[in-house]
Design a protein around this motif. Sequence first.
Motif, mmCIF file in Angstrom:
data_model
loop_
_atom_site.group_PDB
_atom_site.id
_atom_site.type_symbol
_atom_site.label_atom_id
_atom_site.label_comp_id
_atom_site.label_asym_id
_atom_site.label_seq_id
_atom_site.Cartn_x
_atom_site.Cartn_y
_atom_site.Cartn_z
ATOM 1 N N ALA A 224 0.835 -1.212 0.000
ATOM 2 C CA ALA A 224 0.000 0.000 0.000
ATOM 3 C C ALA A 224 0.867 1.258 0.000
ATOM 4 N N LEU A 225 1.960 1.233 0.767
ATOM 5 C CA LEU A 225 2.876 2.377 0.774
ATOM 6 C C LEU A 225 3.491 2.598 -0.605
ATOM 7 N N ALA A 226 3.889 1.504 -1.250
ATOM 8 C CA ALA A 226 4.474 1.611 -2.578
ATOM 9 C C ALA A 226 3.452 2.124 -3.592
ATOM 10 N N ALA A 227 2.229 1.642 -3.482
ATOM 11 C CA ALA A 227 1.169 2.095 -4.391
ATOM 12 C C ALA A 227 0.902 3.587 -4.214
ATOM 13 N N ALA A 228 0.981 4.062 -2.973
ATOM 14 C CA ALA A 228 0.792 5.496 -2.726
ATOM 15 C C ALA A 228 1.902 6.312 -3.380
ATOM 16 N N GLU A 229 3.136 5.797 -3.330
ATOM 17 C CA GLU A 229 4.247 6.473 -3.988
ATOM 18 C C GLU A 229 4.039 6.540 -5.493
ATOM 19 N N VAL A 230 3.538 5.448 -6.062
ATOM 20 C CA VAL A 230 3.266 5.417 -7.501
ATOM 21 C C VAL A 230 2.206 6.447 -7.867
ATOM 22 N N ALA A 231 1.158 6.523 -7.066
ATOM 23 C CA ALA A 231 0.085 7.486 -7.339
ATOM 24 C C ALA A 231 0.600 8.916 -7.272
ATOM 25 N N ALA A 232 1.415 9.212 -6.268
ATOM 26 C CA ALA A 232 1.953 10.564 -6.116
ATOM 27 C C ALA A 232 2.905 10.903 -7.258
ATOM 28 N N ALA A 233 3.756 9.940 -7.627
ATOM 29 C CA ALA A 233 4.705 10.183 -8.717
ATOM 30 C C ALA A 233 3.981 10.404 -10.032
ATOM 31 N N GLY A 234 2.984 9.574 -10.313
ATOM 32 C CA GLY A 234 2.233 9.712 -11.557
ATOM 33 C C GLY A 234 1.474 11.026 -11.626
ATOM 34 N N ALA A 235 0.898 11.424 -10.493
ATOM 35 C CA ALA A 235 0.154 12.688 -10.462
ATOM 36 C C ALA A 235 1.079 13.874 -10.711
ATOM 37 N N ALA A 236 2.250 13.868 -10.069
ATOM 38 C CA ALA A 236 3.198 14.972 -10.243
ATOM 39 C C ALA A 236 3.715 15.044 -11.674
ATOM 40 N N ALA A 237 4.044 13.885 -12.238
ATOM 41 C CA ALA A 237 4.574 13.858 -13.607
ATOM 42 C C ALA A 237 3.524 14.304 -14.617
ATOM 43 N N SER A 238 2.302 13.818 -14.456
ATOM 44 C CA SER A 238 1.228 14.188 -15.382
ATOM 45 C C SER A 238 0.861 15.664 -15.248
ATOM 46 N N ALA A 239 0.881 16.178 -14.020
ATOM 47 C CA ALA A 239 0.574 17.592 -13.799
ATOM 48 C C ALA A 239 1.611 18.488 -14.464
ATOM 49 N N ALA A 240 2.876 18.072 -14.420
ATOM 50 C CA ALA A 240 3.924 18.865 -15.064
ATOM 51 C C ALA A 240 3.742 18.891 -16.575
ATOM 52 N N ALA A 241 3.367 17.750 -17.155
ATOM 53 C CA ALA A 241 3.126 17.703 -18.605
ATOM 54 C C ALA A 241 1.955 18.605 -18.979
ATOM 55 N N ALA A 242 0.902 18.572 -18.162
ATOM 56 C CA ALA A 242 -0.266 19.418 -18.429
ATOM 57 C C ALA A 242 0.090 20.897 -18.330
ATOM 58 N N GLU A 243 0.933 21.248 -17.369
ATOM 59 C CA GLU A 243 1.354 22.650 -17.210
ATOM 60 C C GLU A 243 2.206 23.098 -18.387
ATOM 61 N N ALA A 244 3.055 22.210 -18.881
ATOM 62 C CA ALA A 244 3.865 22.541 -20.060
ATOM 63 C C ALA A 244 2.969 22.795 -21.271
ATOM 64 N N ASP A 245 1.904 22.019 -21.408
ATOM 65 C CA ASP A 245 0.946 22.249 -22.486
ATOM 66 C C ASP A 245 0.230 23.584 -22.316
ATOM 67 N N ARG A 246 -0.079 23.915 -21.080
ATOM 68 C CA ARG A 246 -0.906 25.099 -20.807
ATOM 69 C C ARG A 246 -0.125 26.398 -20.925
ATOM 70 N N THR A 247 1.084 26.438 -20.362
ATOM 71 C CA THR A 247 1.800 27.703 -20.287
ATOM 72 C C THR A 247 3.125 27.730 -21.030
#
Length: 335
Positions: A224-247
């Motif tokens: 469960a701890l590892a899965a939480a790390e995966v979720a956080a990493a994926g969210a941060a990486a995807s958010a950065a890609a979305a921000e690059a698209d936006r701005t």
Amino acid sequence: MSSEILELAESVLVGSATSGTGFDAALWKALDETGLARLTLPESAGGSEASFADSAEVLQAAGAHAARVPLVETDLLAGWLLASHGIAVPDGPLTAVAADLAVEGTAVRGELVRVPWARGAGAVVVLTASQVVLLPVDGLTVTEGTNLAEEPRDRVVVDVTGATVAPAQPGAAAELRLRAALGRAQLLAGAARGAVARTVQYAGERVQFGRPIGKFQAVQQQLALAAAEVAAAGAAASAAAAEADRTGFGDPATAFAVAAAKARTGEAAGEVARVAHQVHGAIGFTREHDLRLLTTRLWAWRDEDGSDAQWQAELGATVLAAGADALWPTVTGTP
């Protein structure tokens, strides 16, 4: 479009996590033929003009499958440098680095270190302090090297007389650095996801004391701890890609998001690798087991294109410079 691209990427990448080393020419051919190798580049450069969010899906899938191909280097780095500076993008896999070279007209000399995938590249692109230089492979002497995951990180001696050279645009170095970190963050997020998926599968198959080890609460907690790390990493990486698209990469919001993504995925890499190897036990450390294909990439990639500590320091400096009143808007991205 992202779901269609992800489905295509998975169909191409499935089964690519093999124990081989070096450039996977067959996989590259499939990625190139499906348009995934140059996803974000303009049509004039053989690309699909896709978004960074679409690219994130492909790169995360590549990381999850431990793909042995220079997707980040060809699409986000070398291809972009050439296309944005009016230089024709050659066919085949490419690589790019920022370095100092002696450039006199079209004659270029010098030495490059730890060049990703140089031995399999069709050309090497170098961003110097003032120029973008396209180096044909003729005139390059490559000494093979690797990172911890046995991916090519080669030494290249340059003695070229027919290079293509263009003046570097202002801000090119800063954007190249952010693009490299963004691409590496996507690969890290994907490799973390792949490592956890394999670990969950193993925990369900490995029987000890009469039942699968995944039934034990202590193991479940670690998963469960590892899965939480995966979720956080994926969210941060995807958010950065979305921000690059936006701005765009010239905006401070994108720089902040990319720094956060590389820092967060780097943190996750260590935790996910730790849990994966604890659950697998001794077998996970053997060369024959495919877990190492992912965990060695996690360990190697977290230090490439800036470590989590380096990017965290930049995040801290940005927040301090903005002042107390700007802390919440800076962290949340709200006005």
